[in-house]
Design a protein around this motif. Structure first.
Motif, mmCIF file in Angstrom:
data_model
loop_
_atom_site.group_PDB
_atom_site.id
_atom_site.type_symbol
_atom_site.label_atom_id
_atom_site.label_comp_id
_atom_site.label_asym_id
_atom_site.label_seq_id
_atom_site.Cartn_x
_atom_site.Cartn_y
_atom_site.Cartn_z
ATOM 1 N N UNK A 104 30.236 40.478 38.250
ATOM 2 C CA UNK A 104 29.997 39.959 36.907
ATOM 3 C C UNK A 104 30.756 40.779 35.869
ATOM 4 N N UNK A 105 30.738 42.106 36.037
ATOM 5 C CA UNK A 105 31.423 42.978 35.080
ATOM 6 C C UNK A 105 32.911 42.657 35.015
ATOM 7 N N UNK A 131 29.995 42.337 29.913
ATOM 8 C CA UNK A 131 30.592 43.202 30.933
ATOM 9 C C UNK A 131 29.901 44.562 30.964
ATOM 10 N N UNK A 132 29.627 45.118 29.782
ATOM 11 C CA UNK A 132 28.979 46.429 29.708
ATOM 12 C C UNK A 132 27.524 46.370 30.164
ATOM 13 N N UNK A 136 27.656 49.745 32.290
ATOM 14 C CA UNK A 136 27.701 50.464 31.004
ATOM 15 C C UNK A 136 28.637 51.658 30.994
ATOM 16 N N UNK A 137 29.152 52.091 32.131
ATOM 17 C CA UNK A 137 29.961 53.314 32.201
ATOM 18 C C UNK A 137 31.461 53.058 32.122
ATOM 19 N N UNK A 138 31.881 51.809 32.045
ATOM 20 C CA UNK A 138 33.317 51.516 32.057
ATOM 21 C C UNK A 138 33.935 51.805 30.688
ATOM 22 N N UNK A 140 37.042 51.570 29.792
ATOM 23 C CA UNK A 140 38.056 50.584 29.394
ATOM 24 C C UNK A 140 37.405 49.405 28.681
ATOM 25 N N UNK A 141 36.266 48.967 29.197
ATOM 26 C CA UNK A 141 35.544 47.878 28.540
ATOM 27 C C UNK A 141 35.028 48.322 27.178
ATOM 28 N N UNK A 142 34.554 49.571 27.072
ATOM 29 C CA UNK A 142 34.085 50.092 25.787
ATOM 30 C C UNK A 142 35.232 50.151 24.774
ATOM 31 N N UNK A 143 36.395 50.531 25.225
ATOM 32 C CA UNK A 143 37.564 50.562 24.338
ATOM 33 C C UNK A 143 37.898 49.153 23.852
ATOM 34 N N UNK A 144 37.917 48.201 24.805
ATOM 35 C CA UNK A 144 38.244 46.825 24.429
ATOM 36 C C UNK A 144 37.202 46.234 23.480
#
Length: 278
Positions: A104-105, A131-132, A136-138, A140-144
């Protein structure tokens, strides 16, 4: 109950059980075919044979619509070919049917990327949030997500609309796409197999010319239907590294402030004990 009636009942049970067994056998056959097609399509993509790979992915999806691997991999193939609209639909489908959080992420992360490409920043923010929630630890997703929020602030008119209607429209479009895959694959199956056979013959001749060098290198063993591990591509933005760092720090500080407020409210509501004997 008469003997005649008992005999008829036994016959009905026998044929009903036989029909169920045949249906189950046919379903298992389709699942095996779907996995084989996924594996073949993955090999075709590695050899940059997109038309055949696309056809095999779609046939695999038609055979097993509940499997997210084919939808995710086809979305990745479209994304790499800059077919953003097609990639968006496939990532949406993959996110809907995925049952595990890692899958899913990845589906929601890449779906966010397709929204960013279309400058649909509000939808991108929601996709990255989803996605988070599944990972929650990604970073790259937090940056995006930080980038999508920044772009939405700068372009408030981008995205929006009735989220409920949009969500229903997405589901309807995905359902129509699955039906179209099934119909197209039934009509084009013979042509696809013919093209695939010709392509395979050409590939065998080319491999034979390469000599023993390929044999020395070897090939990694692949599992049937194994999902391609594609690197998640960061969304290119106009923010400097310092701006990105500031955005991430602001998000962390915001989370910290919310937690401090919650703790303060808990302390304020607690009773204070007194040592005085009134």
């Amino acid at each position: 109950m008469k003997l005649k009636d008992i005999t008829l009942l036994v016959v009905l049970v026998f044929f009903f059980g036989k029909g169920v067994a045949q249906d189950d056998k046919q379903k298992q056959k389709e699942l095996r075919q779907s996995k084989e097609l996924l594996s073949e399509a993955s090999l075709k993509m590695q050899k940059d044979n997109f038309p055949i790979a696309e056809a095999e992915y779609r046939e695999a999806i038609a055979l097993d619509p509940s499997e997210e691997v084919g939808k995710y991999n086809l979305g990745t193939a479209y994304y790499e070919k800059e077919k953003n609209a097609e990639a968006m639909k496939r990532f949406e489908q993959a996110a809907e049917v995925a049952t595990e959080k890692p899958e899913k992420h990845k589906s929601y992360h890449n779906l966010g990327n397709t929204f960013m490409n279309e400058k649909k920043y509000k939808e991108a923010v929601e996709a990255y949030k989803q996605a988070l929630r599944n990972n929650p630890t990604d970073d790259e997703t937090r940056y995006n997500l930080a980038l999508a929020k920044k772009m939405l602030e700068q372009n408030p008119n981008q995205g929006g609309g009735d989220d409920g209607d949009k969500e229903q429209n997405k589901k309807d479009e995905n359902k129509e796409q699955d039906q179209k895959d099934n119909k197209d694959n039934q009509g084009d199956n013979n042509d696809q197999k013919k093209d695939q056979k010709e392509q395979d013959q050409g590939e065998k001749k080319e491999d034979k010319k390469e000599g023993d060098q390929q044999n020395d290198k070897g090939k990694p063993e692949e599992k049937e239907g194994e999902q391609e591990q594609k690197p998640q591509q960061p969304v290119p933005g106009k923010l400097s590294p310092q701006q990105v760092k500031s955005l991430l720090e602001a998000m962390n500080n915001q989370e910290k402030n919310v937690q401090e407020k919650i703790n303060a409210q808990k302390t304020k509501g607690a009773k204070v004990k007194s040592n005085k004997d009134w």
